[in-house]
Design a protein around this motif. Structure first.
Motif, PDB file in Angstrom:
ATOM      1  N   ARG A 235       0.782  -1.299   0.076  1.00 47.93           N
ATOM      2  CA  ARG A 235      -0.027   0.019   0.044  1.00 47.93           C
ATOM      3  C   ARG A 235       0.976   1.241  -0.074  1.00 47.93           C
ATOM      4  NH1 ARG A 235      -1.743   3.731   3.280  1.00 47.93           N
ATOM      5  NH2 ARG A 235      -0.581   2.986   5.008  1.00 47.93           N
ATOM      6  N   ILE A 236       1.853   1.112   1.048  1.00 49.74           N
ATOM      7  CA  ILE A 236       2.680   2.490   0.684  1.00 49.74           C
ATOM      8  C   ILE A 236       3.671   2.579  -0.391  1.00 49.74           C
ATOM      9  CG2 ILE A 236       4.689   3.396   2.220  1.00 49.74           C
ATOM     10  CD1 ILE A 236       3.537   2.268   4.745  1.00 49.74           C
ATOM     11  N   ASN A 238       2.769   1.639  -3.371  1.00 52.93           N
ATOM     12  CA  ASN A 238       1.950   1.983  -4.465  1.00 52.93           C
ATOM     13  C   ASN A 238       1.715   3.783  -4.136  1.00 52.93           C
ATOM     14  OD1 ASN A 238       1.964  -0.372  -5.731  1.00 52.93           O
ATOM     15  ND2 ASN A 238      -0.074  -0.989  -4.706  1.00 52.93           N
ATOM     16  N   GLU A 239       1.663   4.112  -2.992  1.00 56.02           N
ATOM     17  CA  GLU A 239       1.234   5.647  -2.858  1.00 56.02           C
ATOM     18  C   GLU A 239       2.462   6.190  -3.109  1.00 56.02           C
ATOM     19  OE1 GLU A 239      -0.103   6.150   1.171  1.00 56.02           O
ATOM     20  OE2 GLU A 239      -2.033   5.236   1.040  1.00 56.02           O
ATOM     21  N   LYS A 240       3.597   5.836  -3.040  1.00 55.97           N
ATOM     22  CA  LYS A 240       4.962   6.572  -3.167  1.00 55.97           C
ATOM     23  C   LYS A 240       5.079   6.896  -4.670  1.00 55.97           C
ATOM     24  CE  LYS A 240       7.550   5.647   0.941  1.00 55.97           C
ATOM     25  NZ  LYS A 240       8.603   5.099   1.665  1.00 55.97           N
ATOM     26  N   LEU A 242       2.782   6.551  -7.090  1.00 56.58           N
ATOM     27  CA  LEU A 242       1.880   7.440  -7.681  1.00 56.58           C
ATOM     28  C   LEU A 242       2.246   8.806  -7.410  1.00 56.58           C
ATOM     29  CD1 LEU A 242      -1.702   5.786  -6.426  1.00 56.58           C
ATOM     30  CD2 LEU A 242      -0.770   6.115  -8.997  1.00 56.58           C
ATOM     31  N   GLN A 243       2.877   9.166  -6.070  1.00 58.15           N
ATOM     32  CA  GLN A 243       3.160  10.452  -5.724  1.00 58.15           C
ATOM     33  C   GLN A 243       4.375  10.890  -6.603  1.00 58.15           C
ATOM     34  OE1 GLN A 243       4.184  11.025  -1.695  1.00 58.15           O
ATOM     35  NE2 GLN A 243       4.954  13.278  -1.985  1.00 58.15           N
TER      36      GLN A 243
END
Length: 628
Positions: A235-236, A238-240, A242-243
């Motif tokens: 999860r983390i 994937n968030e990074k 995208l960012q």
């Protein structure tokens, strides 16, 4: 306090850098899963921590008081019994016991006995027996010599010896590779209760979610630590990603705007200073890079032609090898939509049943009836060894499909991530995962109606396993699965069959119920060994009560399974319409009323999907309430 500190570590193999100025700290009691692409150096890092290979720079710091243990790469051998082999792993205990029998000095003897009490030496045989039992060795087998067992079983003994030491720092490299599902579930529980620190290399998603509390990612020669299990790490991550992608887009837009200004006004005297200023600012921007990540392997099983049920029926079948009967009285039926996982310890007959269904083993008695048009896809680990080392994947596929064109052969191999470079590479140069993908491609070349998969994930990394899950979820035929990967079973199977004591019976419940059933079996065995009056019967009654409860809840589980199928169907139909409506050509070629009809149809599918999701949540809450 810290159990392990890696500080600016540089590690090379044959000049190739694996780690460069990498750092990692593991605190007391922290259990860390080490993940990364195959070949990045995970196993080499464990070897360096254990002191088996030299490092090229930096420090690996382990306090003197820390006791470290790592599973030996070579399997134990010899005529010592399993229990004695495990007990001998604790060299301090063995030395103290020897001194207690032979030493004459009264003062030293007192010290020895004091230390034996401190390390709880008396309980050691019981602890060793419990660990061996958890890893699949019954009381009788524990007394047999190590030499009686195959290499895979001996590696279990090596693992048992390491766990028995109960160290402060435990290093494990793919500990589930030689385990069946039952032993894997036991190991997960053992690690959850383990009080020490651990660094574990594993491709087992369940173990990384249930048994560790942080993930270390080895990527681009660096180590990064994320607190939580593997799901939280993804999860983390994937968030990074995208960012970073959003930031890259902003930088690209800014760079393009600046470059445009520079290009337009560089030559104009009145704008020269601004152009130069922007040029300098442009140079200071961070380098424009996409997130450097290898693309994930994509699997795709060819879809079968639709056949009426049943695909296969067995009537009073008895099977085995030579004169030894493994399975008997099998009367079963397999339908086109069946997703079945076989449960049961190694040696109970799971692989025998798969071979029987695949036609690789003839029954002693009874009948096996196949649909006349049935095509079977069979995958087993031994097939990797049958590959010809000097031949390429393309050559193997040509032999299997002599009438197919080169394009068709390459397309079948591409379904399992074997690209243009790999299809022309000799098998002996392929990794274990690539060989497994080749065997999957060969096994499915005739568009099978049923897939028989015997431990398909043994050589696959985490990403490849995820691709396999997605491919099996999309496959429209039947599946019979043997796997030590509990997550794969949870995501793919909707029926569980227990292979036990020579028979195959449906198991009412899910993997969590099976965990409980295994726990009950072990407790009953322990109670039997201790011969505690009256307890065995109460355990039996409790087990019977749980079995009855599972049976009562089975219709509810069936409703949940059917609702999940509807959710997937509605989601797929919605996706198809969304893609159609997103196509700009549609609005040129189609009439307005046709577009409106598609939009109404999409809304209808989305409403059905929402209703199915609400029903699923309601049924799930009902199931959880009844289980509690």
């Amino acid at each position: 306090m810290s159990t392990l500190v890696i500080n600016n570590l540089t590690l090379r193999i044959f000049g190739r850098p694996l780690l460069e100025n990498a750092s990692l700290t593991i605190e007391n009691g922290q259990k860390v899963g080490l993940v990364g692409r195959n070949g990045t150096g995970k196993s080499t890092l464990l070897a360096a921590i254990a002191g088996d290979i030299p490092i090229d720079g930096g420090d690996i710091l382990i306090p003197n008081r820390i006791r470290m243990a790592r599973v030996k790469q070579e399997a134990p051998s010899g005529q010592h019994s399993l229990i004695d082999t495990v007990l001998a792993a604790d060299q301090e205990r063995s030395q103290l016991l020897y001194e207690a029998e032979h030493i004459q000095d009264a003062y030293r003897l007192a010290e020895v006995h004091e230390r034996l009490i401190a390390i709880d030496a008396d309980s050691a045989p019981a602890r060793a027996a419990t660990i061996l039992a958890g890893l699949g060795f019954n009381e009788e087998n524990q007394q047999r010599p190590v030499a009686d067992f195959s290499g895979g079983w001996r590696m279990r003994v090596a693992l048992a010896s390491t766990l028995f030491l109960n160290p402060d720092l435990l290093l494990l490299d793919e500990p589930t590779n030689h385990l069946d599902l039952e032993a894997t579930l036991w190991l997960e529980s053992w690690l959850e209760s383990f009080a020490g620190s651990a660094l574990i290399v594993s491709h087992d998603r369940n173990l990384l979610d249930r048994s560790v509390n942080a993930i270390a990612h080895l990527h681009q020669h660096k180590l990064s630590l994320t607190v939580g299990g593997y799901e939280e790490f993804i999860r983390i991550k994937n968030e990074k990603t995208l960012q970073q992608n959003r930031e890259a887009e902003k930088i690209a837009a800014k760079r393009a705007h600046m470059q445009s200004f520079v290009d337009r006004f560089r030559a104009k005297a009145t704008k020269a200073r601004q152009a130069q200023a922007r040029l300098k600012a442009l140079e200071k921007l961070p380098p424009l890079q996409a997130v450097v990540e290898e693309t994930s392997i994509h699997f795709e099983f060819p879809q079968p032609i639709e056949l009426p049920p049943p695909l296969i029926t067995l009537q009073q079948v008895k099977a085995g090898y030579g004169e030894r009967i493994i399975l008997s009285d099998l009367s079963l039926r397999i339908d086109p939509d069946d997703r079945i996982a076989l449960l049961g310890a190694n040696g109970n007959g799971k692989s025998t049943f798969i071979k029987l269904i695949a036609g690789r083993l003839k029954p002693f008695e009874g009948n096996i009836n196949y649909n006349p048009k049935l095509s079977v896809g069979y995958f087993a680990q031994h097939q990797l060894e049958d590959l010809i080392a000097e031949h390429t994947p393309l050559m193997h596929m040509q032999t299997a499909l002599p009438k197919a064109t080169s394009t068709e052969l390459r397309a079948q191999l591409a379904r399992f991530g074997l690209d243009a470079a790999r299809v022309d590479t000799a098998v002996q140069s392929l990794s274990g995962g690539e060989k497994a993908r080749l065997v999957l491609a060969l096994a499915t070349r005739h568009n099978p109606n049923i897939l028989l998969l015997d431990e398909p994930t043994n050589h696959l990394d985490l990403d490849a396993k995820e691709s396999l899950v997605h491919a099996l979820s999309s496959f429209e035929g039947a599946v019979i699965l043997i796997s030590h990967d509990a997550r794969l079973i949870e995501l793919i199977a909707d029926r569980l069959w227990l292979v036990n004591k020579g028979s195959i019976q449906p198991f009412d419940g899910d993997i969590n119920d099976y965990r409980q059933w295994l726990d009950d079996q072990r407790k009953e065995a322990n109670q039997h060994a201790k011969t505690i009056n009256g307890t065995a019967s109460s355990q039996k009654e409790a087990r019977k009560e749980r079995a009855e409860k599972r049976k009562l809840l089975q219709p509810l589980r069936n409703k949940i399974r059917d609702t999940e199928k509807l959710m997937n169907k509605y989601a797929l139909e919605s996706k198809k319409l969304e893609e159609k409506l997103a196509d700009t050509d549609l609005y040129i070629s189609a009439k307005p009323e046709e577009i409106t009809a598609l939009q109404i149809k999409l809304a209808d599918w989305q409403n059905k999907q929402n209703e199915a999701e609400e029903l699923w949540l309601k049924l799930q809450e009902e199931l959880e309430s009844n289980q509690e």
